[in-house]
Motif scaffolding. Structure first.
Motif, mmCIF file in Angstrom:
data_model
loop_
_atom_site.group_PDB
_atom_site.id
_atom_site.type_symbol
_atom_site.label_atom_id
_atom_site.label_comp_id
_atom_site.label_asym_id
_atom_site.label_seq_id
_atom_site.Cartn_x
_atom_site.Cartn_y
_atom_site.Cartn_z
ATOM 1 N N HIS A 165 -68.932 -59.510 -82.128
ATOM 2 C CA HIS A 165 -68.386 -58.840 -83.306
ATOM 3 C C HIS A 165 -67.333 -59.659 -84.047
ATOM 4 C CE1 HIS A 165 -70.476 -55.062 -82.510
ATOM 5 N NE2 HIS A 165 -70.105 -55.162 -81.255
ATOM 6 N N ALA A 166 -67.124 -60.913 -83.646
ATOM 7 C CA ALA A 166 -66.145 -61.795 -84.308
ATOM 8 C C ALA A 166 -64.764 -61.139 -84.374
ATOM 9 C CB ALA A 166 -66.632 -62.188 -85.698
ATOM 10 N N MET A 167 -64.303 -60.619 -83.222
ATOM 11 C CA MET A 167 -62.982 -60.003 -83.145
ATOM 12 C C MET A 167 -61.934 -61.080 -82.877
ATOM 13 S SD MET A 167 -64.288 -56.920 -80.683
ATOM 14 C CE MET A 167 -62.696 -56.688 -79.925
ATOM 15 N N GLU A 168 -60.738 -60.877 -83.443
ATOM 16 C CA GLU A 168 -59.629 -61.808 -83.219
ATOM 17 C C GLU A 168 -58.397 -61.025 -82.778
ATOM 18 O OE1 GLU A 168 -56.827 -65.021 -85.629
ATOM 19 O OE2 GLU A 168 -58.470 -64.015 -86.658
ATOM 20 N N LEU A 169 -57.868 -61.353 -81.611
ATOM 21 C CA LEU A 169 -56.664 -60.694 -81.111
ATOM 22 C C LEU A 169 -55.475 -61.188 -81.932
ATOM 23 C CD1 LEU A 169 -55.991 -58.710 -78.784
ATOM 24 C CD2 LEU A 169 -55.393 -60.705 -77.419
ATOM 25 N N VAL A 170 -54.775 -60.275 -82.623
ATOM 26 C CA VAL A 170 -53.656 -60.696 -83.482
ATOM 27 C C VAL A 170 -52.304 -60.533 -82.804
ATOM 28 C CG1 VAL A 170 -54.905 -60.349 -85.637
ATOM 29 C CG2 VAL A 170 -53.649 -58.440 -84.659
ATOM 30 N N ARG A 171 -52.235 -59.658 -81.805
ATOM 31 C CA ARG A 171 -51.017 -59.573 -80.991
ATOM 32 C C ARG A 171 -51.344 -58.859 -79.690
ATOM 33 N NH1 ARG A 171 -50.180 -56.478 -85.421
ATOM 34 N NH2 ARG A 171 -49.886 -54.231 -85.159
ATOM 35 N N GLY A 172 -50.521 -59.151 -78.676
ATOM 36 C CA GLY A 172 -50.749 -58.556 -77.366
ATOM 37 C C GLY A 172 -51.823 -59.299 -76.596
ATOM 38 N N SER A 173 -52.516 -58.561 -75.724
ATOM 39 C CA SER A 173 -53.503 -59.181 -74.843
ATOM 40 C C SER A 173 -54.741 -58.296 -74.726
ATOM 41 C CB SER A 173 -52.894 -59.420 -73.460
ATOM 42 O OG SER A 173 -52.466 -58.179 -72.899
ATOM 43 N N ARG A 174 -55.782 -58.856 -74.153
ATOM 44 C CA ARG A 174 -57.025 -58.122 -73.919
ATOM 45 C C ARG A 174 -56.759 -56.962 -72.966
ATOM 46 N NH1 ARG A 174 -60.848 -61.871 -70.435
ATOM 47 N NH2 ARG A 174 -61.440 -59.955 -69.433
ATOM 48 N N PRO A 175 -57.567 -55.900 -73.017
ATOM 49 C CA PRO A 175 -57.308 -54.748 -72.146
ATOM 50 C C PRO A 175 -57.658 -55.019 -70.686
ATOM 51 C CG PRO A 175 -59.272 -54.375 -73.479
ATOM 52 C CD PRO A 175 -58.669 -55.661 -73.956
ATOM 53 N N GLY A 176 -56.751 -54.639 -69.814
ATOM 54 C CA GLY A 176 -56.994 -54.658 -68.376
ATOM 55 C C GLY A 176 -57.183 -53.234 -67.893
ATOM 56 N N PRO A 177 -56.997 -52.993 -66.591
ATOM 57 C CA PRO A 177 -57.124 -51.628 -66.075
ATOM 58 C C PRO A 177 -56.136 -50.681 -66.752
ATOM 59 C CG PRO A 177 -57.095 -53.222 -64.285
ATOM 60 C CD PRO A 177 -56.744 -53.970 -65.533
ATOM 61 N N ASP A 178 -56.620 -49.509 -67.145
ATOM 62 C CA ASP A 178 -55.799 -48.476 -67.788
ATOM 63 C C ASP A 178 -55.147 -48.962 -69.079
ATOM 64 O OD1 ASP A 178 -56.347 -46.630 -65.687
ATOM 65 O OD2 ASP A 178 -54.819 -47.621 -64.472
ATOM 66 N N GLU A 179 -55.806 -49.889 -69.757
ATOM 67 C CA GLU A 179 -55.309 -50.390 -71.033
ATOM 68 C C GLU A 179 -56.423 -50.346 -72.073
ATOM 69 O OE1 GLU A 179 -51.959 -53.657 -69.611
ATOM 70 O OE2 GLU A 179 -53.995 -54.343 -70.070
ATOM 71 N N LEU A 180 -56.012 -50.307 -73.346
ATOM 72 C CA LEU A 180 -56.979 -50.423 -74.440
ATOM 73 C C LEU A 180 -56.422 -51.363 -75.496
ATOM 74 C CD1 LEU A 180 -55.975 -48.675 -77.130
ATOM 75 C CD2 LEU A 180 -56.859 -46.764 -75.850
ATOM 76 N N ALA A 181 -57.335 -52.026 -76.194
ATOM 77 C CA ALA A 181 -56.978 -52.797 -77.381
ATOM 78 C C ALA A 181 -57.477 -51.999 -78.572
ATOM 79 C CB ALA A 181 -57.621 -54.178 -77.338
ATOM 80 N N ILE A 182 -56.732 -52.047 -79.655
ATOM 81 C CA ILE A 182 -57.077 -51.210 -80.804
ATOM 82 C C ILE A 182 -57.247 -52.063 -82.053
ATOM 83 C CG2 ILE A 182 -54.662 -50.700 -81.383
ATOM 84 C CD1 ILE A 182 -55.722 -47.770 -81.978
ATOM 85 N N GLY A 183 -58.220 -51.673 -82.883
ATOM 86 C CA GLY A 183 -58.449 -52.365 -84.147
ATOM 87 C C GLY A 183 -57.271 -52.193 -85.083
ATOM 88 N N SER A 184 -57.049 -53.190 -85.929
ATOM 89 C CA SER A 184 -55.857 -53.179 -86.784
ATOM 90 C C SER A 184 -55.826 -51.988 -87.735
ATOM 91 C CB SER A 184 -55.770 -54.487 -87.573
ATOM 92 O OG SER A 184 -56.962 -54.716 -88.306
ATOM 93 N N ARG A 185 -56.988 -51.589 -88.276
ATOM 94 C CA ARG A 185 -56.996 -50.433 -89.184
ATOM 95 C C ARG A 185 -56.704 -49.142 -88.424
ATOM 96 N NH1 ARG A 185 -61.462 -53.381 -91.016
ATOM 97 N NH2 ARG A 185 -62.923 -51.892 -90.100
ATOM 98 N N ALA A 186 -57.282 -48.989 -87.235
ATOM 99 C CA ALA A 186 -57.013 -47.802 -86.414
ATOM 100 C C ALA A 186 -55.549 -47.759 -85.993
ATOM 101 C CB ALA A 186 -57.930 -47.784 -85.196
ATOM 102 N N ALA A 187 -54.984 -48.917 -85.646
ATOM 103 C CA ALA A 187 -53.574 -48.973 -85.237
ATOM 104 C C ALA A 187 -52.670 -48.504 -86.367
ATOM 105 C CB ALA A 187 -53.215 -50.394 -84.810
ATOM 106 N N ALA A 188 -52.992 -48.935 -87.593
ATOM 107 C CA ALA A 188 -52.179 -48.517 -88.736
ATOM 108 C C ALA A 188 -52.325 -47.026 -88.999
ATOM 109 C CB ALA A 188 -52.574 -49.321 -89.974
ATOM 110 N N GLN A 189 -53.550 -46.506 -88.909
ATOM 111 C CA GLN A 189 -53.798 -45.087 -89.173
ATOM 112 C C GLN A 189 -53.114 -44.197 -88.138
ATOM 113 O OE1 GLN A 189 -57.851 -43.810 -88.740
ATOM 114 N NE2 GLN A 189 -57.438 -41.769 -89.558
#
Length: 199
Positions: free
Chosen positions: A41-65
Motif C-alpha cells: 500500500h506504499a505506506m510511510e511511517l511519519v512518526r513513532g514505530s510499527r505496531p507491536g503487541p497491544d499496539e496500533l499504527a494509525i493513518g494520518s487522516r484518521a489520527a487527525a479526525q
C-alpha cells in the motif's frame, strides 16, 4: 509460500478488516503483516514505530479526525462484544484508504474479528506480468462502484439502515470519486471515496 515464490506475483498481502467505532467515530481497523502492508500500500511511517503487541499504527487522516497521536490509548470494539485495548505506536501516511484506517497485527485482528486460525478476509496480489507492468505505468485513476448493499433491505421511516458500497480503483494513480446516496429520488447522503493506485 508457493504464491509468494511465483515469479508472476510482484506482491501479496493477507488482510483482516474490523469496522468499528473509536472515540464516537467510524474507523476500520486492518490487520496484517506490517512489512507486507507497507510494501503493498506504499505506506510511510511519519512518526513513532510499527505496531507491536497491544499496539496500533494509525493513518494520518484518521489520527487527525480522532485526535490521536503516539502514546494515546484506545479501546477497539470487535465482533460480539470482544474488546481490544491498544496504545498508538505510530502514525503513517498513504494516498489510499489506509490513511483513514488503523493497523494492528494479524493475530490480534483475528481475535477481534473472531476468525479461525489461519484465515483472513482478503488476500491481495499484485501481478508481475507484462500486462500488469504496463497497467502500473498508467498514472490516471479509474474508480468504479459495485456491490451496493443496504441492511435492513426495507427500513421504516425514522429507523437506521446501513448502506455499503464496494469501490475499486482500476487505474494507476490515486484519485477520488463522489458517491451520492439517493432514496426515492431524494439525495440523502454524499461522501468522497479516496483510493490509491489499484486499491
Amino acid at each position: 509460500a508457493v504464491m509468494a515464490d511465483d515469479p508472476d506475483i510482484d506482491a501479496i498481502v493477507a488482510e483482516i478488516f474490523i469496522p468499528t467505532v473509536v472515540r464516537g467515530a467510524a474507523l476500520v481497523v486492518r490487520g496484517g503483516n506490517w512489512e507486507s502492508l507497507v510494501d503493498y500500500h506504499a505506506m510511510e511511517l511519519v512518526r513513532g514505530s510499527r505496531p507491536g503487541p497491544d499496539e496500533l499504527a494509525i493513518g494520518s487522516r484518521a489520527a487527525a479526525q480522532l485526535d490521536l497521536d503516539v502514546g494515546d490509548h484506545v479501546v477497539v470494539p470487535g465482533v460480539d462484544g470482544v474488546l481490544g485495548r491498544f496504545e498508538v505506536s505510530g502514525v503513517f501516511a498513504t494516498d489510499g484508504l489506509l490513511g483513514d484506517e488503523a493497523v494492528i497485527r494479524t493475530a490480534e485482528a483475528r481475535e477481534l474479528a473472531e476468525l479461525p486460525a489461519g484465515t483472513v478476509h482478503a488476500l491481495r496480489m499484485r501481478p508481475n506480468t507484462r500486462e500488469a507492468r504496463e497497467a502500473l505505468e498508467r498514472d490516471t485513476p479509474s474508480i468504479v462502484f459495485d456491490e451496493l448493499s443496504v441492511s435492513p433491505a426495507s427500513a421504516p421511516a425514522g429507523t437506521v439502515a446501513i448502506a455499503s458500497l464496494q469501490a475499486t480503483n482500476l487505474g494507476g494513480g490515486p484519485g477520488s470519486r463522489v458517491a451520492n446516496l439517493r432514496i426515492d429520488d431524494n439525495a440523502t447522503a454524499t461522501t468522497v471515496v479516496r483510493l490509491g493506485a489499484y486499491e
